[in-house]
Motif scaffolding. Structure first.
Motif, PDB file in Angstrom:
ATOM      1  N   GLY A  56       0.809  -1.212   0.000  1.00 15.71           N
ATOM      2  CA  GLY A  56       0.000   0.000   0.000  1.00 15.71           C
ATOM      3  C   GLY A  56       0.841   1.260   0.000  1.00 15.71           C
ATOM      4  O   GLY A  56       0.531   2.232  -0.695  1.00 15.71           O
ATOM      5  N   VAL A 140      -9.328  -1.010  -2.901  1.00 13.66           N
ATOM      6  CA  VAL A 140      -8.896   0.306  -2.446  1.00 13.66           C
ATOM      7  C   VAL A 140      -8.951   1.319  -3.592  1.00 13.66           C
ATOM      8  O   VAL A 140      -9.331   2.479  -3.393  1.00 13.66           O
ATOM      9  N   CYS A 141      -8.574   0.892  -4.794  1.00 17.41           N
ATOM     10  CA  CYS A 141      -8.677   1.790  -5.943  1.00 17.41           C
ATOM     11  C   CYS A 141     -10.118   2.250  -6.134  1.00 17.41           C
ATOM     12  O   CYS A 141     -10.386   3.439  -6.359  1.00 17.41           O
ATOM     13  N   LEU A 144     -11.141   4.683  -3.198  1.00 14.11           N
ATOM     14  CA  LEU A 144     -10.523   6.001  -3.285  1.00 14.11           C
ATOM     15  C   LEU A 144     -10.995   6.785  -4.513  1.00 14.11           C
ATOM     16  O   LEU A 144     -10.874   8.008  -4.551  1.00 14.11           O
ATOM     17  N   ALA A 152     -12.899   6.068   2.937  1.00 12.12           N
ATOM     18  CA  ALA A 152     -12.372   4.793   2.437  1.00 12.12           C
ATOM     19  C   ALA A 152     -11.692   4.013   3.564  1.00 12.12           C
ATOM     20  O   ALA A 152     -11.842   2.788   3.659  1.00 12.12           O
ATOM     21  N   ALA A 153     -10.949   4.722   4.435  1.00  9.01           N
ATOM     22  CA  ALA A 153     -10.318   4.050   5.572  1.00  9.01           C
ATOM     23  C   ALA A 153     -11.375   3.468   6.506  1.00  9.01           C
ATOM     24  O   ALA A 153     -11.190   2.383   7.072  1.00  9.01           O
ATOM     25  N   CYS A 156     -12.604   0.240   4.978  1.00  6.01           N
ATOM     26  CA  CYS A 156     -11.588  -0.810   5.150  1.00  6.01           C
ATOM     27  C   CYS A 156     -11.548  -1.295   6.596  1.00  6.01           C
ATOM     28  O   CYS A 156     -11.402  -2.504   6.853  1.00  6.01           O
TER      29      CYS A 156
END
Length: 351
Positions: A56, A140-141, A144, A152-153, A156
């Protein structure tokens, strides 16, 4: 700025992380003390989160680039997906004979089992990391691209919590069925070390506490692993120096090849009638597997490096600076002073 300076401590720790994975799969202290072996395995659980964190970190600038169209991946992400996909396919072919020999090839619902193994579980027990890295980068792409980094965090984090309930916190999930329905800008070495020490203490407390409760279904995910991996990686980012591409390749080969080394050591123990020393003695078993894995990885990495060597001129090929790690240090206080000095030179009323 220089194109060849990197994070040598990160590259060196990759080798240690690969050997920690070997620890997980060989249980070095099992024949001496179950508690000591569990403590070592708990520490070794840092290896895979470290690999994910490194991936990452070095892909961070590639995950979302200004001007990218929706559903478009940056060149760096595409290179990562291609390289990891090719490695995953090669490892699948490499371990196919072992899978067939062990009788792990599905006989019922073959297509469904193969798809699940290829996408989620991995085609061999240690290869799950590769599809997980591929899926993780894609997820993640996507997050984001449409969400702010904080949101986004949060998503996750929620996914990680959901995974905990199927792993080390499984006992809580069974008791509560309803539950089933970013890095700091500055890295201070002492603060990072203190954070790592505290988070390691929390990790061991969490692991042994859950073990005493009998909750874990498996022991690969813990709440404290997240701060442990973050603080460990921050500590490793402090030393700056030259790049170490050989160590990156060597550590990946150790990770990929060590199950084959386990099979080889067990086979050698049978042929040499040395099962008591090479298998039943857990520490000797780990040492033999680690030595065989490192020897094979070193040989293959050297051969790969030599293949890239320009034999005609006798000199190493020029590095591709477009793919090299670059870094820049900006003193914001100096920038502010410069701006103030320029403003002081301007006529009154000029902005």
């Amino acid at each position: 700025m220089t194109a060849r300076r990197g994070y040598p401590a990160v590259d060196r720790f990759r080798v240690a992380a690969a050997l920690l994975v070997v620890c997980i799969h060989t249980a070095p202290l099992a024949s001496f003390s179950a508690a000591a072996d569990f403590a070592l395995k708990t520490l070794a659980r840092l290896a895979v989160p470290f690999f994910f964190t490194a991936t990452g970190f070095f892909l961070l600038g590639e995950l979302v680039r200004p001007g990218l169209r929706p559903r478009t991946l940056s060149p760096g992400v595409r290179r990562f997906l291609k390289k990891t996909g090719v490695l995953y396919a090669a490892c699948t072919v490499l371990y196919l004979p072992v899978t067939l020999y062990a009788g792990n090839f599905p006989v019922e619902n073959v297509l469904g089992e193969l798809v699940r193994d290829a996408v989620l579980d991995g085609t061999f027990y240690h290869l799950w990391y590769l599809p997980a890295a591929l899926l993780g980068v894609l997820v993640v792409c996507g997050l984001l691209r449409f969400l702010r980094p904080g949101a986004a965090a949060g998503v996750c984090g929620a996914l990680y919590l959901a995974g905990l309930l199927g792993d080390s916190w499984y006992g809580l999930a069974k008791q509560l069925p309803a539950l089933l329905a970013g890095f700091p800008a500055r890295r201070r070495p002492r603060a990072c070390l203190a954070g790592l020490g505290c988070s390691l203490a929390l990790l061991f407390a969490e692991a042994f506490g859950l073990r005493a409760l009998g909750w874990p279904r498996h022991d690969s995910m813990y709440l404290a692993l997240v701060p442990c991996a973050c603080f460990l990686f921050l500590c490793l980012l402090v030393p700056r120096g030259g790049d170490a591409p050989f160590l990156r390749e060597f550590s990946m080969l150790v990770y990929v090849l060590h199950p084959m080394a386990i099979v080889g050591v067990r086979g050698a123990a049978r042929v040499l009638h040395a099962r008591e020393w090479l298998v039943e003695n857990s520490l000797a078993h780990f040492a033999a597997v680690a030595a065989a894995s490192c020897a094979a990885a070193w040989l293959l990495a050297r051969l790969s490096q030599r293949r890239r060597w320009d034999g005609r001129s006798g000199t190493a090929p020029k590095p591709d600076l477009r793919r090299a790690r670059a870094w820049a240090e900006v003193d914001l206080e100096a920038v502010a002073r410069n701006a103030g000095a320029l403003q002081g030179c301007m006529p009154a009323g000029c902005r």
